[in-house]
Design a protein around this motif. Structure first.
Motif, PDB file in Angstrom:
ATOM      1  N   UNK A   1      25.209   2.852  32.368  1.00  0.00           N
ATOM      2  CA  UNK A   1      25.743   1.805  33.254  1.00  0.00           C
ATOM      3  C   UNK A   1      25.932   2.286  34.695  1.00  0.00           C
ATOM      4  N   UNK A   2      24.864   2.871  35.219  1.00  0.00           N
ATOM      5  CA  UNK A   2      24.884   3.430  36.573  1.00  0.00           C
ATOM      6  C   UNK A   2      23.858   2.697  37.433  1.00  0.00           C
ATOM      7  N   UNK A   3      24.243   2.302  38.639  1.00  0.00           N
ATOM      8  CA  UNK A   3      23.297   1.665  39.558  1.00  0.00           C
ATOM      9  C   UNK A   3      22.436   2.727  40.230  1.00  0.00           C
TER      10      UNK A   3
ATOM     11  N   UNK B   1      15.660   1.593  22.795  1.00  0.00           N
ATOM     12  CA  UNK B   1      16.698   0.665  22.337  1.00  0.00           C
ATOM     13  C   UNK B   1      17.226  -0.078  23.556  1.00  0.00           C
ATOM     14  N   UNK B   2      17.646  -1.341  23.388  1.00  0.00           N
ATOM     15  CA  UNK B   2      18.163  -2.106  24.540  1.00  0.00           C
ATOM     16  C   UNK B   2      19.420  -1.464  25.124  1.00  0.00           C
ATOM     17  N   UNK B   3      19.504  -1.415  26.442  1.00  0.00           N
ATOM     18  CA  UNK B   3      20.699  -0.923  27.111  1.00  0.00           C
ATOM     19  C   UNK B   3      21.126  -1.964  28.144  1.00  0.00           C
ATOM     20  N   UNK B   4      22.392  -1.960  28.505  1.00  0.00           N
ATOM     21  CA  UNK B   4      22.924  -2.985  29.403  1.00  0.00           C
ATOM     22  C   UNK B   4      22.770  -2.638  30.880  1.00  0.00           C
ATOM     23  N   UNK B   5      22.762  -1.354  31.181  1.00  0.00           N
ATOM     24  CA  UNK B   5      22.687  -0.950  32.584  1.00  0.00           C
ATOM     25  C   UNK B   5      21.807   0.270  32.764  1.00  0.00           C
ATOM     26  N   UNK B   6      21.678   0.709  34.015  1.00  0.00           N
ATOM     27  CA  UNK B   6      20.861   1.872  34.305  1.00  0.00           C
ATOM     28  C   UNK B   6      21.440   3.141  33.705  1.00  0.00           C
ATOM     29  N   UNK B   7      20.564   4.128  33.476  1.00  0.00           N
ATOM     30  CA  UNK B   7      20.995   5.410  32.908  1.00  0.00           C
ATOM     31  C   UNK B   7      20.496   6.551  33.788  1.00  0.00           C
TER      32      UNK B   7
ATOM     33  N   UNK C   1      29.284  20.364  34.451  1.00  0.00           N
ATOM     34  CA  UNK C   1      28.751  19.142  35.059  1.00  0.00           C
ATOM     35  C   UNK C   1      29.725  17.983  34.873  1.00  0.00           C
ATOM     36  N   UNK C   2      30.191  17.803  33.645  1.00  0.00           N
ATOM     37  CA  UNK C   2      31.089  16.686  33.354  1.00  0.00           C
ATOM     38  C   UNK C   2      32.351  16.770  34.206  1.00  0.00           C
ATOM     39  N   UNK C   3      32.840  17.963  34.405  1.00  0.00           N
ATOM     40  CA  UNK C   3      34.041  18.163  35.217  1.00  0.00           C
ATOM     41  C   UNK C   3      33.800  17.778  36.670  1.00  0.00           C
ATOM     42  N   UNK C   4      32.557  17.937  37.125  1.00  0.00           N
ATOM     43  CA  UNK C   4      32.242  17.636  38.527  1.00  0.00           C
ATOM     44  C   UNK C   4      32.094  16.143  38.788  1.00  0.00           C
ATOM     45  N   UNK C   5      31.943  15.350  37.722  1.00  0.00           N
ATOM     46  CA  UNK C   5      31.704  13.919  37.876  1.00  0.00           C
ATOM     47  C   UNK C   5      33.006  13.125  37.826  1.00  0.00           C
TER      48      UNK C   5
ATOM     49  N   UNK D   1      35.840   8.739  33.460  1.00  0.00           N
ATOM     50  CA  UNK D   1      35.611   7.405  32.923  1.00  0.00           C
ATOM     51  C   UNK D   1      34.160   7.017  32.762  1.00  0.00           C
ATOM     52  N   UNK D   2      33.228   7.913  33.069  1.00  0.00           N
ATOM     53  CA  UNK D   2      31.812   7.610  32.907  1.00  0.00           C
ATOM     54  C   UNK D   2      31.436   7.609  31.429  1.00  0.00           C
ATOM     55  N   UNK D   3      30.496   6.760  31.071  1.00  0.00           N
ATOM     56  CA  UNK D   3      30.012   6.668  29.693  1.00  0.00           C
ATOM     57  C   UNK D   3      28.872   7.669  29.520  1.00  0.00           C
ATOM     58  N   UNK D   4      29.178   8.824  28.939  1.00  0.00           N
ATOM     59  CA  UNK D   4      28.209   9.915  28.846  1.00  0.00           C
ATOM     60  C   UNK D   4      27.810  10.157  27.392  1.00  0.00           C
ATOM     61  N   UNK D   5      26.511  10.105  27.145  1.00  0.00           N
ATOM     62  CA  UNK D   5      25.950  10.376  25.818  1.00  0.00           C
ATOM     63  C   UNK D   5      25.159  11.676  25.882  1.00  0.00           C
ATOM     64  N   UNK D   6      25.250  12.503  24.847  1.00  0.00           N
ATOM     65  CA  UNK D   6      24.491  13.747  24.813  1.00  0.00           C
ATOM     66  C   UNK D   6      23.301  13.607  23.875  1.00  0.00           C
ATOM     67  N   UNK D   7      22.110  13.851  24.403  1.00  0.00           N
ATOM     68  CA  UNK D   7      20.892  13.807  23.602  1.00  0.00           C
ATOM     69  C   UNK D   7      20.564  15.212  23.117  1.00  0.00           C
ATOM     70  N   UNK D   8      20.221  15.351  21.839  1.00  0.00           N
ATOM     71  CA  UNK D   8      19.911  16.676  21.296  1.00  0.00           C
ATOM     72  C   UNK D   8      18.534  17.144  21.762  1.00  0.00           C
ATOM     73  N   UNK D   9      18.141  18.333  21.318  1.00  0.00           N
ATOM     74  CA  UNK D   9      16.916  18.962  21.815  1.00  0.00           C
ATOM     75  C   UNK D   9      15.680  18.097  21.587  1.00  0.00           C
TER      76      UNK D   9
END
Length: 402
Positions: free
Chosen positions: A194-196, A231-237, A256-260, A263-271
């Motif tokens: 959900x990022x522009x 898969x359908x997503x609602x906003x930019x990634x 990285x997460x600490x620098x952002x 409240x951001x919606x962050x998903x981790x993708x595996x290898x």
């Protein structure tokens, strides 16, 4: 009528063919396996000379991280050899076969000649930055080896860098040597939902400013993100890739997460998911729809990527996604008119950058300069270099300009 294809068996025979062509005033189209032939303006030629038969790994020293291969060697053969020693091309060579609708397998000479590079380029350099040396036949029919023979007209110029990205206009490559790198043990990708486009530019800049060693930073609006995520997503990634040892990745991820912003919606993708994602970005698979709709590859300052896309898509219908921290804009347009290309060029003139028309019909390519037009000073320098190495204008005439 199909052009006669010359397939020299070695460098010596290639020099003979080119010497004969020069004496007869025969213009030549230079090819490897032709997988990227659809890129560039139409070539004017009477014959084709292909490096496909000049093949084989000449030398590979894993300890020294150096490989030497003949130009016609398949990239798949080289990748197989590198994989045995857990090594790779750091520049992540792209494969546009599905985008362009071409068949055949890429050669290492074609990769070098097109400077074909992928998502890691913005941190690790382009294909030409991994090249250590080249052998090629010039328009005089002479075999030139980097560091061996230096021609008086081009003294002081880096022949390796010149051949990388020259698209066969300066000479017939017969051999390349390049540095290779250790393959990362594993990788993950942080997918920030959900990022522009404008927000993505700031997020990627923030991540790159950390010491987390991000090796991939890309952003896709919702329509393209849905294709990449399957898969359908609602906003930019926004996608951020981390590669390396398992023990270090979790620490760098947290950094990285600490620098952002919170409240951001962050998903981790595996290898596995991460690898699949970045291959799709690398090969521009969201636009690989078997059509001839124009696809532009625009290289700009990272923060200008969304601005350029907004300016163009405010006038034309199309789709966009970003690589290289926003510095590479992939743009598909549905307008195939000359006015469409003029809009892209005028926008680039305003913001700065370099635009290449990667895919288009023959009709569009015939009326459009595929590569970014050179300034007068650069065009004059290019002309002098061409005159030095190919004085009779034998090679790939018209490829890089209308």
């Amino acid at each position: 009528m199909a052009l006669k294809i010359l397939k020299p068996a070695d460098e010596f025979e290639a020099a003979q063919f080119i010497t004969e062509a020069r004496s007869q005033g025969t213009r030549l189209e230079i090819r490897g396996n032709g997988t990227k032939r659809a890129i560039g303006n139409k070539v004017t030629a009477e014959k084709v000379i292909s490096s496909s038969a000049i093949s084989g790994i000449v030398q590979y020293d894993p300890a020294e991280l150096v490989m030497v291969a003949k130009a016609g060697t398949l990239l798949s053969e080289i990748d197989k050899a590198l994989a045995k020693h857990k090594q790779m091309h750091v520049f992540e060579p792209a494969n546009y076969s599905k985008l362009l609708g071409t068949s055949g397998k890429q050669t290492i000479g074609g990769i070098a000649a097109s400077n074909m590079s992928g998502p890691r380029r913005y941190v690790s350099g382009a294909a030409r930055d991994s090249l250590l040396g080249v052998r090629f036949v010039n328009g005089h029919g002479e075999v030139i080896k980097n560091g061996g023979q230096v021609m008086k007209n081009v003294t002081g110029l880096d022949l390796v860098k010149l051949m990388g990205g020259s698209w066969g206009t300066l000479g017939f490559l017969t051999e390349v040597s390049f540095k290779v790198f250790p393959r990362a043990e594993t990788q993950i990708t942080l997918a920030i939902h959900n990022v522009s486009d404008s927000e993505a530019a700031k997020i990627m800049a923030s991540a790159m400013a950390t010491s987390a060693d991000v090796t991939g930073a890309a952003h896709a609006p919702a329509d393209i993100a849905s294709q990449l995520m399957k898969a359908p997503v609602k906003g930019g990634i926004t996608f951020l890739r981390l590669e390396g040892l398992k023990e270090t990745i979790s620490v760098r991820r947290d950094r990285i997460i600490k620098s952002l912003e919170k409240g951001l919606d962050i998903e981790e993708l595996d290898a596995r998911a991460s690898s699949t994602l970045w291959k799709a970005i690398r090969d521009v698979l969201p636009f690989a729809d078997q059509s001839e709709t124009p696809v532009w590859r625009i290289s700009v300052a990272p923060m200008n990527g969304p601005k350029i896309a907004t300016a163009i898509l405010g006038k034309l219908d199309g789709q966009v996604f970003y690589d290289w921290q926003g510095g590479l804009v992939w743009l598909r347009l549905y307008d195939v008119s000359d006015a469409s290309a003029q809009t892209v060029r005028s926008t680039i003139a305003e913001y700065g950058g370099y635009a290449t028309l990667i895919r288009a019909s023959e009709t569009v390519r015939a009326s459009t300069s595929v590569f970014q037009p050179e300034t007068a000073a650069i065009a004059a320098l290019s002309g002098r270099i061409k005159e030095a190495v190919d004085p009779d204008n034998l090679f790939n005439i018209g490829k890089m300009r209308t």
